[in-house]
Design a protein around this motif. Structure first.
Motif, mmCIF file in Angstrom:
data_model
loop_
_atom_site.group_PDB
_atom_site.id
_atom_site.type_symbol
_atom_site.label_atom_id
_atom_site.label_comp_id
_atom_site.label_asym_id
_atom_site.label_seq_id
_atom_site.Cartn_x
_atom_site.Cartn_y
_atom_site.Cartn_z
ATOM 1 N N ILE A 1 11.133 -1.990 1.416
ATOM 2 C CA ILE A 1 10.773 -0.880 2.299
ATOM 3 C C ILE A 1 11.056 -1.283 3.733
ATOM 4 O O ILE A 1 10.661 -2.373 4.193
ATOM 5 N N ILE A 2 11.775 -0.439 4.477
ATOM 6 C CA ILE A 2 12.181 -0.729 5.852
ATOM 7 C C ILE A 2 11.076 -0.277 6.796
ATOM 8 O O ILE A 2 10.895 0.917 7.049
ATOM 9 N N GLY A 3 10.312 -1.258 7.292
ATOM 10 C CA GLY A 3 9.176 -0.932 8.148
ATOM 11 C C GLY A 3 9.571 -0.258 9.436
ATOM 12 O O GLY A 3 8.801 0.540 9.998
ATOM 13 N N GLU A 4 10.771 -0.535 9.943
ATOM 14 C CA GLU A 4 11.208 0.055 11.201
ATOM 15 C C GLU A 4 11.423 1.571 11.081
ATOM 16 O O GLU A 4 11.478 2.263 12.110
ATOM 17 N N ALA B 1 0.832 -1.209 0.000
ATOM 18 C CA ALA B 1 0.000 0.000 0.000
ATOM 19 C C ALA B 1 0.864 1.257 0.000
ATOM 20 O O ALA B 1 0.550 2.249 -0.674
ATOM 21 N N VAL B 2 1.985 1.223 0.767
ATOM 22 C CA VAL B 2 2.919 2.354 0.782
ATOM 23 C C VAL B 2 3.494 2.572 -0.614
ATOM 24 O O VAL B 2 3.604 3.704 -1.100
ATOM 25 N N LYS B 3 3.852 1.462 -1.271
ATOM 26 C CA LYS B 3 4.406 1.565 -2.620
ATOM 27 C C LYS B 3 3.384 2.176 -3.582
ATOM 28 O O LYS B 3 3.708 3.095 -4.361
ATOM 29 N N GLU B 4 2.152 1.707 -3.523
ATOM 30 C CA GLU B 4 1.127 2.202 -4.435
ATOM 31 C C GLU B 4 0.806 3.680 -4.194
ATOM 32 O O GLU B 4 0.678 4.453 -5.144
ATOM 33 N N SER B 5 0.695 4.066 -2.925
ATOM 34 C CA SER B 5 0.380 5.467 -2.639
ATOM 35 C C SER B 5 1.545 6.379 -3.015
ATOM 36 O O SER B 5 1.347 7.520 -3.461
ATOM 37 N N GLY C 1 13.584 -0.102 -7.770
ATOM 38 C CA GLY C 1 13.814 -1.166 -6.794
ATOM 39 C C GLY C 1 12.626 -1.326 -5.860
ATOM 40 O O GLY C 1 12.222 -2.459 -5.538
ATOM 41 N N VAL C 2 12.043 -0.208 -5.434
ATOM 42 C CA VAL C 2 10.858 -0.268 -4.572
ATOM 43 C C VAL C 2 9.656 -0.773 -5.359
ATOM 44 O O VAL C 2 8.849 -1.575 -4.860
ATOM 45 N N LEU D 1 16.286 4.441 2.355
ATOM 46 C CA LEU D 1 16.536 3.862 1.038
ATOM 47 C C LEU D 1 16.140 4.888 -0.020
ATOM 48 O O LEU D 1 15.574 5.935 0.293
ATOM 49 N N THR D 2 16.477 4.585 -1.266
ATOM 50 C CA THR D 2 16.070 5.465 -2.363
ATOM 51 C C THR D 2 14.633 5.132 -2.718
ATOM 52 O O THR D 2 14.358 4.181 -3.458
ATOM 53 N N PHE D 3 13.708 5.873 -2.127
ATOM 54 C CA PHE D 3 12.288 5.626 -2.350
ATOM 55 C C PHE D 3 11.801 6.343 -3.608
ATOM 56 O O PHE D 3 11.096 5.762 -4.419
ATOM 57 N N PHE D 4 12.196 7.632 -3.736
ATOM 58 C CA PHE D 4 11.843 8.417 -4.924
ATOM 59 C C PHE D 4 13.099 8.752 -5.707
ATOM 60 O O PHE D 4 14.170 8.942 -5.129
ATOM 61 N N THR D 5 12.943 8.858 -7.024
ATOM 62 C CA THR D 5 14.027 9.335 -7.889
ATOM 63 C C THR D 5 13.535 10.557 -8.661
ATOM 64 O O THR D 5 12.340 10.838 -8.711
ATOM 65 N N GLY D 6 14.481 11.252 -9.270
ATOM 66 C CA GLY D 6 14.123 12.403 -10.086
ATOM 67 C C GLY D 6 14.781 13.674 -9.584
ATOM 68 O O GLY D 6 15.231 13.748 -8.426
#
Length: 466
Positions: free
Chosen positions: A361-364, A143-147, A353-354, A337-342
């Protein structure tokens, strides 16, 4: 003493004068609903009397009138009302363009009811909060990835729409410059016809109306200063008082300059300039920059209205870019981590990668990311939360629409009031013209009756006296 047919000549002149006056009145009535038409009036005055004393004639007691003649057909027009109307038209054109494009920009931000960036930010941080409650849940990570992917796509789409609006504004300015060139050519052609007509001793009333109407249209594109001479020659300055676009070519004819829009001008390469006959003379960006403290109500024609709208759109693009950079930097930093690029709003995207492995994704780290929702961060030159920063953008968009709408209403009311005054002077009243028809008709009948009486007198003199 006058000749035997002196009275016949007076009657003939009377008939011709009233017939000409009737023609003028009929012309007025036929053009009662013609846009830009100015009421005309036959100026009737007494013809030269019999006789005018000079060195070669002896004075006689009194002078005999020789009747009447139409001196000229006068156009009823108030120059000062024309100046006021054109100035009001420039202001109205400015705010009309500002409102049109401000409303288009407003549709890009579907807040608060639509699924825009604000809703995307809320869903995104809510999912991170859910992940904090269950750090190892793959479904929540998905869900985090999709949002996150949806938020990035919404920012890109909003940015792309604003870029498209900016391009359409520049296209509109180009179209208006082309229209201004067409008007200048037409004004020059009509002016040369006016000069020729006046030179040959006639009064070109309808041509003058046509030129004034073209000048009104030109004033809506940009403020103008007009200088008209008695011989019909005209000089026009456009947008500023030092840029002459219509003038004497040195041979007694009017010549029109050609305008061209230069994009990417200025020190930063982001200004729009206007060149006249190939010479860069008008900095449109400098004149129309609404964000540098222009006074309330400032407006100078449709061209500058569009340029002001372009600058407002450019400001929103910069602010949206700052928001995207702040989101990329802070989310990447807090998520570990590298969640967004640009590099900004144009290409912000979820990292591949995400996207391919949501378990990366690191839940902690979810709590530190979720806390960004209420933590002020540096965004451009401001310090605010993501939501508050975005809300300030939306508020500015709404304020721009409200102000442009209010100012346009005010200017339209002013234009209508001035136009009413102008119509009271130059417009055709059918009631007045019908009254003139009756008056002229009686004058014509009287002259005709006088001619008939003269005929009877001459007939008696010639045929009955033996």
């Amino acid at each position: 003493m006058p000749g035997t047919f002196f009275g016949v000549e007076i009657a003939r002149r009377g008939i011709n004068v009233h017939r000409a006056a009737m023609d003028v009145t009929g012309h007025n009535m036929a053009n009662a609903n013609t846009p830009g038409y100015s009421r005309q009036a036959a100026v009737i005055q007494a013809s030269d009397p019999w006789t005018i004393p000079n060195l070669a004639t002896s004075l006689q007691p009194g002078q005999l009138g020789t009747g009447a003649q139409v001196e000229q057909v006068r156009r009823i027009r108030d120059y000062y009302l024309d100046v006021q109307y054109r100035q009001a038209g420039s202001y109205e054109g400015y705010w009309q363009q500002k409102l049109d494009f401000s409303q288009r920009i407003e549709t890009v931000f579907p807040e608060p009811d639509g699924q825009g960036i604000q809703a995307g930010l809320l869903d995104f941080f809510n999912d991170w909060q859910d992940l904090n409650n269950d750090p190892q849940n793959s479904g929540v990570k998905a869900a985090v990835k999709e949002s996150g992917d949806e938020l990035a796509a919404t920012i890109r789409q909003t940015y792309s729409q604003l870029v498209g609006i900016g391009e359409s504004i520049t296209g509109a300015i180009n179209d208006q410059v082309d229209h201004a060139n067409k008007l200048l050519t037409e004004i020059a052609d009509v002016s040369n016809a006016i000069i020729f007509t006046i030179k040959n001793g006639a009064q070109p009333n309808d041509l003058l109306d046509q030129r004034d109407q073209l000048l009104d249209q030109l004033a809506a594109l940009g403020p103008i200063n007009v200088d008209v001479q008695d011989n019909g020659m005209i000089t026009v300055n456009f947008i500023n008082s030092t840029t002459t676009v219509l003038q004497d070519d040195g041979t007694g004819k009017v010549t029109a300059s050609q305008l061209a829009l230069s994009t990417g001008a200025g020190p930063g390469g982001d200004e729009n300039h206007l060149s006249v006959d190939g010479v860069d003379v008008i900095n449109l960006t400098g004149l129309a920059d609404y964000y540098t403290g222009a006074p309330e109500g400032a407006g100078m024609g449709a061209i500058l209205g569009n340029e002001s709208a372009r600058l407002g759109n450019k400001d929103l693009l910069e602010r949206l870019d700052n928001l995207a950079v702040a989101i990329i930097d802070n989310i990447n930093n807090k998520s570990g981590l590298t969640f967004f690029t640009g590099a900004g709003a144009a290409d912000i995207a979820l990292d591949s990668g995400v996207k391919n492995n949501c378990d990366s994704i690191i839940g902690e780290n979810a709590l530190t990311v979720a806390q960004l929702q209420s933590t002020p961060v540096t965004i451009g030159t401001a310090t605010a939360t993501f939501e508050n920063y975005y809300q300030s953008m939306v508020a500015q968009v709404g304020a721009n629409v409200e102000k442009a709408d209010r100012m346009l209403d005010n200017q339209q009311a002013i234009s209508q009031q001035i136009d009413s005054l102008r119509q009271s002077v130059s417009g055709v009243s059918l009631d007045e013209e019908l009254t003139m028809v009756i008056q002229i008709n009686y004058g014509y009948q009287a002259s005709a009756r006088m001619l008939s009486m003269q005929d009877e007198m001459l007939d008696y003199l010639i045929n009955r006296i033996v």
